[in-house]
Enzyme design. Structure first.
Site, PDB file in Angstrom:
ATOM      1  N   PRO A 414      39.842  37.979 -15.276  1.00 20.86           N
ATOM      2  CA  PRO A 414      39.841  36.928 -14.272  1.00 20.86           C
ATOM      3  C   PRO A 414      41.028  37.072 -13.330  1.00 20.86           C
ATOM      4  CG  PRO A 414      39.924  36.018 -16.500  1.00 20.86           C
ATOM      5  CD  PRO A 414      40.155  37.475 -16.616  1.00 20.86           C
ATOM      6  N   GLN A 490      47.895  43.962 -18.770  1.00 28.20           N
ATOM      7  CA  GLN A 490      48.121  45.115 -17.903  1.00 28.20           C
ATOM      8  C   GLN A 490      49.547  45.110 -17.384  1.00 28.20           C
ATOM      9  OE1 GLN A 490      45.014  46.542 -15.277  1.00 28.20           O
ATOM     10  NE2 GLN A 490      44.221  44.459 -15.204  1.00 28.20           N
ATOM     11  N   TYR A 572      49.654  53.784  -7.152  1.00 20.31           N
ATOM     12  CA  TYR A 572      50.888  53.157  -7.614  1.00 20.31           C
ATOM     13  C   TYR A 572      51.825  54.239  -8.168  1.00 20.31           C
ATOM     14  CZ  TYR A 572      48.234  48.797  -7.073  1.00 20.31           C
ATOM     15  OH  TYR A 572      47.485  47.762  -6.570  1.00 20.31           O
TER      16      TYR A 572
END
Ligand SMILES: Cc1cc2nc3c(=O)[nH]c(=O)nc-3n(C[C@H](O)[C@H](O)[C@H](O)COP(=O)(O)OP(=O)(O)OC[C@H]3O[C@@H](n4cnc5c(N)ncnc54)[C@H](O)[C@@H]3O)c2cc1C
Length: 733
Positions: A414, A490, A572
């Site tokens: 989410p 994460q 990244y």
């Protein structure tokens, strides 16, 4: 009107027939280089036996065609000594020669002038006609003669195949896989007349060379293939007829017409033989062309425009499905470790046109077998031999990663409820717990930055902050107390894609003035023109960042999370080392893939040391840089292998923007294809993002072995926006 049809294959003959039907007053002449009774070619398949458009276009030839059909409804897969059958797949086959006989007869009956044994080699001869239909096949002479207008693109397949026949009887469309000392061989076999079946034999080009087939005569080829498929042939023969080994050409043309010249059938487009549609497509082209001339008798330009406009989208959609099918067959060695049922399911759903639910409708016992085998593979409780389990569909099978047991294969991630501000306050945690109450096996948090300069935007949560760590602890407690869902966290470092404005102000827009912070990357190369320059990381900076990841991992473990996911994708920091586009270093951390991977792997190893052995470690990887000189899918497989060797248990392969200049493949199926490749070539389990929240799609991905866990997209809320908290996973074991 004087019409020339070049080529007496199914496309050319059918076009000639239908034009004479629409305009009996036109003169229609067909030239074919082969004799009228040439026997080249074996059987053809129609995957849709109803052929309603054929009936409408010409009922006479339709009746003659369907009268000669050999029908079958079973697909059989033979692999690793087992044969598995799936019913309910209706196909019709017939001999190419018989089809051509029917069409030639009908063409003569309608007054088409047929000339055989005549090869047209001079394009100026076409000038004598008002309309010229080039139905001269995949190697079209007309297309080559006017290549500057048609602008053809030919993409050659990577495997070698040859079209044989056999007098062995087969009662099903049969895919056979046989391992040899040279590599894997596969045969696509289908009956097309009572006593003869078509047998297309295919292998990787390297296997073909290794077996010496590149230098073998036709008789030697036959003898070799008879040895490979001895068990299947049961003493019967393989028959050859101009059975050369070829690489399949997928042909596309920018334009299908040049003045009064038009391409039709294989001359205009081809679709890999494994979808069995070439003949049908060529004949449907003929139907569209004739009906365009029915509407515009003398306006050639308009008729040809309408023909191309109608056919191009249909053909392109089928070519895409055929490429997906071709990709599976060309890489079948990737699936050689699958059981026969799993391989059968993979093959049946290979081009995304047939789903899990559709196969259940066709043959429920086949899907029962798939469900039960899938469940058994992940359930360690022994079953007495001979007993059958009533297993749930794959989405609801548990998954064990190290000591973590996920109740099902559904994953939620989410978005933070307040637009990227993370675990700030009770309300944000409560919203995440509400999501977990939906019943997913795993819930993944947003990315927490491992250090202040590792944030993507100022809105990103930092795991280095005491309040975030406390919020995470609270969240883990609530999730574990109130739900069966496991919690994955994460962590990442944004590298040169950091110091951006919040996402609500647009993607990749750098912060300005005092709000910005200094960036780190593998090399001092800005993410995009005009963006701030990052500093090339020194060894001291690498030590610091590695230690930040380690500290973050410890914090996440202490908070009680069940799985840790390192973000090494999307350009990244860790990806900036992996990619040759952003890593131009000349020291030990640049150059070959192994050297570029050295620092990301150092981080992974250091994290693995502190992240408990009992808990799984996951890594997010992009599928590609989407640039010619960037990291490609093969490199990503190699990286996944290195990660797997160093204790990573799961890879989440994502598509989307990685490099500013790159052009990602955004089509819905892309992430599944990449997940499939990484999973089955590197051996690591994968998490794949699904397009829809349907169990049909999830079951299909899992049963086909294209991924191990499925990440749901956010659901639209009643208010019309996206509400990540409304998903409920129903059903289950
Ligand atoms: C291994 C394999 C298996 C296949 N299996 C199937 C299948 O199961 N089902 C299916 O539907 N399709 C199948 N196909 C595809 C199918 O054969 C073609 O898509 C179909 O034949 C296309 O029809 P066409 O009329 O466009 O071209 P073709 O059938 O190729 O006909 C072209 C004709 O033009 C003639 N010609 C070419 N140049 C000249 C010239 N300069 N002068 C005079 N004549 C010329 C040729 O001799 C030929 O007869 C398969 C193809 C292959 C290679």
């Amino acid at each position: 009107m004087k019409v020339l049809v070049l080529g007496g294959g199914p496309g050319g003959l059918y076009a000639a027939i239908l034009l004479r039907k629409v305009h009996p007053e036109w003169s229609v002449e067909l030239i074919e280089r082969n004799p009228s009774d040439a026997t080249y070619g074996w059987g053809i398949v129609f995957s849709d036996r109803t052929l309603a458009s054929f009936r409408e276009a010409d009922a006479t030839s339709y009746r003659e065609i369907v009268d000669r059909f050999v029908l079958w409804e079973v697909i059989e897969v033979r692999h690793l000594g087992e044969a598995i059958r799936c019913g309910g797949n209706v196909f019709a086959g017939m001999s190419r020669k018989v089809l051509l006989d029917v069409l030639q007869r009908r063409a003569r009956e309608l007054g088409v002038v047929l000339t055989f044994r005549t090869e047209l080699g001079d394009p100026s001869r076409l000038e004598a006609y008002d309309l010229c239909i080039a139905a001269d096949g995949a190697n079209s002479f007309v297309r080559r003669s006017f290549a500057s207008t048609f602008r053809p693109r030919v993409q050659l397949g990577r495997s070698k195949y040859a079209w044989f026949g056999t007098d062995q009887l087969f009662d099903a469309f049969t895919f056979i896989f046989r391992a040899t000392e040279h590599g894997l061989f596969q045969a696509h076999v289908y009956p097309h007349i009572g006593a003869v079946a078509t047998m297309v034999i295919e292998c990787a080009e390297s296997t073909w060379h290794a077996a010496g087939l590149d230098e073998a005569s036709e008789a030697e080829n036959v003898a070799f293939c008879e040895r490979v498929f001895r068990e299947d042939l049961g003493g019967h023969r393989i028959l050859a007829n101009k059975s050369d080994w070829l690489s399949f050409p997928t042909i596309r043309n920018r334009s299908w017409r040049h003045g009064r010249l038009v391409l039709l059938g294989d001359a205009a487009h081809t679709a890999h033989f494994s979808v069995g549609s070439g003949t049908k497509l060529a004949m449907e082209d003929a139907i569209a062309l004739a009906s365009a001339f029915g509407r515009h008798a003398v306006d050639v330009e308009r008729a040809l425009d309408e023909y191309e406009l109608e056919r191009r989208p249909v053909v392109e959609a089928l070519q895409q499905a055929a490429l997906e099918s071709q990709e599976v067959f060309e890489n079948s060695a990737r699936y050689a470790h699958f059981s026969a049922p799993a391989l059968a399911f993979h093959l049946l759903t290979r081009s995304s046109r047939i789903s899990y639910d559709e196969l259940r409708r066709r043959d429920s016992s086949f899907i029962d077998r798939i469900d039960s085998e899938f469940f058994d593979a992940h359930d360690e409780r022994a079953r007495p031999p001979g007993t059958r389990r009533l297993a749930p569909p794959p989405a609801f099978a548990p998954l064990r990663l190290r000591r973590l047991e996920l109740a099902n294969r559904v994953v939620l991630a989410p978005a933070p409820a307040d637009g990227g501000r993370g675990l700030r306050g009770e309300a944000a945690s409560a919203a995440l717990v509400r999501s977990a109450l939906g019943g997913a096996g795993l819930m993944l948090t947003e990315i927490f930055a491992v250090s202040p300069e590792g944030r993507i935007t100022p809105d990103c949560s930092g795991i280095y902050r005491a309040e975030t760590a406390a919020g995470l602890r609270r969240l883990a407690e609530l999730v574990h107390e109130q739900t069966d869902t496991k919690l994955g966290v994460q962590i990442g470092h944004a590298g040169r894609r950091g110091s951006m404005r919040p996402r609500r102000e647009g993607l990749d827009r750098p912060l300005e003035g005092g709000a910005a912070w200094p960036l780190l990357s593998a090399s001092a190369i800005a993410y995009a023109p005009g963006h701030p320059l990052p500093s090339e990381m020194t060894r001291a900076a690498m030590d610091r960042v590695r230690d930040d990841f380690v500290r973050a991992a410890r914090t996440v473990d202490r908070a009680g999370a069940d799985l840790l996911q390192l973000h090494a994708a999307q350009g990244y920091l860790l990806w900036s080392f992996l990619s040759p586009v952003s890593n131009r270093r000349t020291d030990s951390w640049g150059g070959s893939l192994e050297r570029r991977a050295a620092f990301p792997l150092e981080v992974v190893v250091a994290v693995r040391e502190v992240w408990p052995d009992t808990k799984p470690l996951s890594v997010v990887l992009s599928a590609s840089d989407w640039l010619d000189d960037g990291l490609g899918p093969d490199d990503v497989v190699a990286i996944a292998r290195m990660l797997h060797d160093r204790g990573c248990d799961l890879a989440h392969v994502i598509t989307g923007i990685v490099q500013f200049e790159g052009c990602p493949r955004y089509d819905a199926y892309a992430s599944t294809l990449h997940s499939d490749r990484v999973r089955n070539e590197s051996g690591i389990a994968t998490l794949v993002a699904v397009r829809s929240a349907t169990t049909d799609e999830i079951n299909g991905i899992l049963a086909a072995g294209r991924g191990d866990l499925c990440l749901l997209p956010p659901q639209p809320s009643e208010a019309g926006g996206f509400d990540p908290h409304t998903i409920v996973v129903e059903g289950g074991a």
